[in-house]
Design a protein around this motif. Structure first.
Motif, PDB file in Angstrom:
ATOM      1  N   ARG A  63       0.853  -1.185   0.000  1.00  0.00           N
ATOM      2  CA  ARG A  63       0.000   0.000   0.000  1.00  0.00           C
ATOM      3  C   ARG A  63       0.889   1.235   0.000  1.00  0.00           C
ATOM      4  O   ARG A  63       2.041   1.187   0.430  1.00  0.00           O
ATOM      5  N   SER A  64       0.334   2.340  -0.456  1.00  0.00           N
ATOM      6  CA  SER A  64       1.097   3.588  -0.483  1.00  0.00           C
ATOM      7  C   SER A  64       1.151   4.268   0.875  1.00  0.00           C
ATOM      8  O   SER A  64       2.065   5.044   1.151  1.00  0.00           O
ATOM      9  N   GLY A  65       0.181   4.041   1.731  1.00  0.00           N
ATOM     10  CA  GLY A  65       0.097   4.760   2.995  1.00  0.00           C
ATOM     11  C   GLY A  65       1.288   4.523   3.899  1.00  0.00           C
ATOM     12  O   GLY A  65       1.948   3.482   3.858  1.00  0.00           O
ATOM     13  N   ARG A  66       1.564   5.481   4.763  1.00  0.00           N
ATOM     14  CA  ARG A  66       2.795   5.445   5.559  1.00  0.00           C
ATOM     15  C   ARG A  66       2.776   4.440   6.703  1.00  0.00           C
ATOM     16  O   ARG A  66       3.816   4.199   7.313  1.00  0.00           O
ATOM     17  N   ILE A  67       1.617   3.848   7.035  1.00  0.00           N
ATOM     18  CA  ILE A  67       1.644   2.795   8.048  1.00  0.00           C
ATOM     19  C   ILE A  67       2.030   1.453   7.436  1.00  0.00           C
ATOM     20  O   ILE A  67       2.259   0.482   8.161  1.00  0.00           O
ATOM     21  N   PHE A  68       2.121   1.402   6.104  1.00  0.00           N
ATOM     22  CA  PHE A  68       2.443   0.159   5.425  1.00  0.00           C
ATOM     23  C   PHE A  68       3.932   0.140   5.020  1.00  0.00           C
ATOM     24  O   PHE A  68       4.530   1.176   4.769  1.00  0.00           O
ATOM     25  N   GLY A  69       4.497  -1.048   4.959  1.00  0.00           N
ATOM     26  CA  GLY A  69       5.881  -1.180   4.514  1.00  0.00           C
ATOM     27  C   GLY A  69       6.903  -0.739   5.534  1.00  0.00           C
ATOM     28  O   GLY A  69       8.058  -0.493   5.190  1.00  0.00           O
ATOM     29  N   VAL A  70       6.513  -0.627   6.808  1.00  0.00           N
ATOM     30  CA  VAL A  70       7.455  -0.241   7.860  1.00  0.00           C
ATOM     31  C   VAL A  70       7.442  -1.303   8.955  1.00  0.00           C
ATOM     32  O   VAL A  70       6.469  -2.037   9.130  1.00  0.00           O
ATOM     33  N   GLY A  71       8.545  -1.391   9.697  1.00  0.00           N
ATOM     34  CA  GLY A  71       8.608  -2.303  10.819  1.00  0.00           C
ATOM     35  C   GLY A  71       8.694  -3.762  10.396  1.00  0.00           C
ATOM     36  O   GLY A  71       8.978  -4.094   9.243  1.00  0.00           O
ATOM     37  N   ILE A  72       8.429  -4.634  11.353  1.00  0.00           N
ATOM     38  CA  ILE A  72       8.454  -6.072  11.115  1.00  0.00           C
ATOM     39  C   ILE A  72       7.082  -6.653  11.453  1.00  0.00           C
ATOM     40  O   ILE A  72       6.229  -5.972  12.031  1.00  0.00           O
ATOM     41  N   LEU A  73       6.866  -7.895  11.073  1.00  0.00           N
ATOM     42  CA  LEU A  73       5.606  -8.592  11.359  1.00  0.00           C
ATOM     43  C   LEU A  73       4.410  -7.797  10.844  1.00  0.00           C
ATOM     44  O   LEU A  73       3.393  -7.646  11.523  1.00  0.00           O
ATOM     45  N   GLN A  74       4.529  -7.294   9.628  1.00  0.00           N
ATOM     46  CA  GLN A  74       3.463  -6.470   9.046  1.00  0.00           C
ATOM     47  C   GLN A  74       2.279  -7.359   8.644  1.00  0.00           C
ATOM     48  O   GLN A  74       2.442  -8.359   7.948  1.00  0.00           O
TER      49      GLN A  74
END
Length: 246
Positions: A63-74
């Motif tokens: 997804r483009s939103g900033r809560i996506f593609g960050v951290g681990i265990l997404q």
């Protein structure tokens, strides 16, 4: 008729569906797992009767939103997607930050496509329920600036946009988002954050939305639809010559 006004809520409110679930597959023994399984089944039935699709889980969703593609265990879960001219997706997204002492983050989100070129921007409330708003990650490859807002808004929100577009972002946000009636809806229960990126609007809550409650769907779907239209109208208005806008 709007999408929110046409929704059927029987699968969320009628207990008979729980018995139907039990006849289709074994219920988990643990109470919490049992409740989660029934809730997901009811949400799936709600999506089905309203012409939407349901996904119980999506790991590392793109997804483009900033809560996506960050951290681990997404992981995203309880994803309900409506089609039509204004497709809207609602769900919950989780990830953890760090490794040894990782901190979990859980967000409720709703997103839709925008049909006008609205510049990328972020609107974050400064406090929710008396506590500081959980900071959302910003894209590290983009230089951001924060325009000076009117004092009434500056005490409550932070607006960020790419450097060079902050004045435009401020104008659009103050007219489309901070319009009194719209702002009252955005803050109806607790302030929500929003983002515009890659021709999409995202609305965020710093905990999951209560997707078992009909009032959540009525509020959220109409809010996302009206916010998107207001942002599009402002973007189109800025494209027209001043004489035409007048």
């Amino acid at each position: 008729m709007s999408l929110a006004a046409a929704l059927q809520f029987g699968p969320l409110t009628e207990a008979a569906d729980d018995a139907e679930f039990a006849t289709r597959m074994p219920l988990p023994r643990r109470r919490r797992a049992r409740a989660e399984a029934i809730a997901q089944y009811r949400l799936e039935r709600f999506a089905e009767v309203n012409g939407a699709t349901f996904a119980a889980e999506a790991r590392e969703p793109v997804r483009s939103g900033r809560i996506f593609g960050v951290g681990i265990l997404q992981r995203s879960s309880d994803i309900v997607s409506f089609g039509g001219d204004r497709p809207i997706e609602v769900g919950t997204h989780r990830y953890s930050s760090g490794y040894l002492d990782s901190e979990p983050f859980v967000w409720g989100y709703a997103t839709t496509v925008l049909h006008a070129p609205v510049p990328a921007l972020f609107v974050d409330p400064k406090r929710v329920r008396g506590r500081a708003w959980r900071s959302l990650p910003h894209p590290i490859e983009v230089a951001l600036g924060s325009p000076q807002l009117d004092p009434g808004f500056d005490r409550r929100y932070t607006v960020s946009a790419r450097i060079g577009t902050t004045a435009t972002a401020r104008s659009i946000v103050e007219r489309a988002v901070f319009e009194p009636a719209m702002l009252a809806r955005l803050e109806a229960e607790e302030p929500l954050g929003l983002e515009v990126v890659d021709d999409r609007l995202f609305v965020y809550r710093w905990m999951p939305f209560d997707l078992a409650a009909p009032e959540t769907w009525i509020r959220l779907l109409s809010l996302v639809d009206d916010l998107a239209r207001a942002l599009e109208d402002e973007a189109r208005g800025r494209e027209r010559p001043a004489a035409v806008r007048a």
